[in-house]
Write an enzyme that holds these catalytic residues in place. Structure first.
Site: not given
Ligand code: NAD
Length: 366
Positions: A84, A188
């Site tokens: 990340k 989403v």
């Protein structure tokens, strides 16, 4: 090649393969990349831009998120490792081409060990600037042959996961007869609400954005509740689709659902909150399993043969099977679904390390 004035320093963190911090006075870049584990493949994970209060705070976040990516990718069988990156800064006021090109040069210094993608505060334009400086970027526009925005694929995986949950908790694969409480109507959550609305379900929704609430209130079956009220909705499914840490000491006693299943990362504030849910008879779909649709989509782009939407969708459908197996293991062994999922990931990592060891005599050190 990094920028002439960019300073990059390594930080030694136990259990992580590589953690590096970059500071570039020319562009203002202050960023961290954490590569947690590359046993299964290159460490892929999104780039987040967030107004962290300090480098320590950013480091804590990037370490937690990159480790989570290792587990998510291992469980989804993507042949990817976990990593990340975070940029410390305000994504509303501090974005510039120079900043993201510097970030691209920073990513490039890792030579493909870390592959980046979109995350909170980052859009396609920023990824395109990064792409000018490094090939190790995924999730660019579909026009360029890349896998595009991962969110619709994450939503698709969540819909498959909800079906597995309905079977486990209610003994039916139908999703239409239930009441859902959806927290967050973003990329989403919004798609999940549309899907459920089309099936004819009843959906209570909340968001901090008035504009989104207004838009979604117009769909059949949707009713709007306040941001804090969402935890008290008498429903079947609580669907976290905004923030992490929402399953905690305050909220678990308030929930009136039978299932917690949504796309947010790190839904459980602490692992013990998974146990609290189980004690209350609430089924929990481990977040990194049900929300893996986006990473699965990207993994097809990085894998052999390049991006192929059909192969991506076929693999995303497996989220249903993966969850069924996790629930069965949890039931059989008397453990939480979260722990059952962790064991699947750890088993895959252990097997791969043993295989690497037998082939090369050594595995990457984590
Ligand atoms: P998004 O930024 O598009 O949407 C988040 C929505 O939540 C926004 O509409 C925001 O207004 C709302 N929100 C924020 N705080 C809230 C609160 N306290 N109460 C109610 N609503 C609130 O994000 P997204 O891409 O839809 O992702 C949602 C979550 O899913 C995030 O935790 C993200 O890390 C995770 N996730 C996303 C993907 C993906 O493919 N986008 C993949 C895996 C996990």
């Amino acid at each position: 090649m990094s920028s002439p004035n960019m300073k990059i320093r390594d930080i030694d963190v136990d259990g992580y393969e590589k953690v590096v911090v970059a500071q570039d006075p020319d562009s203002g870049l202050h960023a961290i990349i954490a590569v947690h584990d590359t046993t299964l493949g290159p460490a892929l994970g999104g780039l987040r831009m967030w107004n962290y209060g300090s480098e320590e705070e950013a480091l804590r976040d990037v370490l937690r998120l990159s480790r989570g990516m290792t587990y998510k990718s291992a469980c989804a069988d993507t042949s990817l490792g976990g990593g990340k990156a975070v940029i410390i800064g305000d994504s509303k006021t501090q974005k510039s081409e120079a900043l993201f090109r510097a970030m691209g040069r920073f990513v490039d210094t890792l030579g493909g060990k870390y592959v980046t993608a979109e995350d909170v505060g980052i859009g396609i334009q920023e990824l395109e600037w990064l792409r000018e400086e490094t090939p190790h970027v995924t999730g660019l526009s579909r026009r360029s042959g890349s896998s595009g925005n991962p969110s619709p694929f994450t939503a698709r995986g969540v819909m498959r996961g909800l079906r597995a949950c309905a079977e486990e908790a209610f003994g039916t694969s139908r999703l239409d007869n239930f009441h859902y409480a959806v927290q967050g109507l973003g990329n989403v959550g919004g798609d999940v609400v549309l899907g459920l609305s089309m099936l004819g379900a009843l959906i209570s929704v909340t968001d901090l954005s008035e504009e989104r609430l207004e838009r979604f209130a117009a769909f059949p079956g949707v009713n709007v509740v306040g941001a804090d009220e969402i935890y008290d909705v008498d429903c079947d499914f609580f669907v976290p689709s905004a923030l992490g840490g929402v399953i905690n000491d305050d909220t678990v006693p308030r929930l009136k659902c039978k299932v917690v299943a949504g796309c947010s990362n790190n839904q459980l504030l602490e692992p013990r909150h998974g146990e609290m849910l189980a004690e209350r008879g609430i089924l929990y779909a481990p977040d990194y399993v049900i929300n893996a649709g986006g990473i699965i989509n990207v993994s097809i782009e990085v894998g052999p043969g390049g991006y192929d939407e059909r192969r991506a969708v076929e693999k995303i459908e497996n989220i249903y099977t993966a969850l069924k197996e996790i629930f069965a293991t949890a039931r059989r062994d008397g453990i939480t679904p979260e722990l059952a999922a962790d064991r699947v990931a750890e088993h895959r990592l252990t097997e791969a390390r043993a295989l690497l060891d037998s082939v090369t005599g050594s595995a990457p050190t984590a």
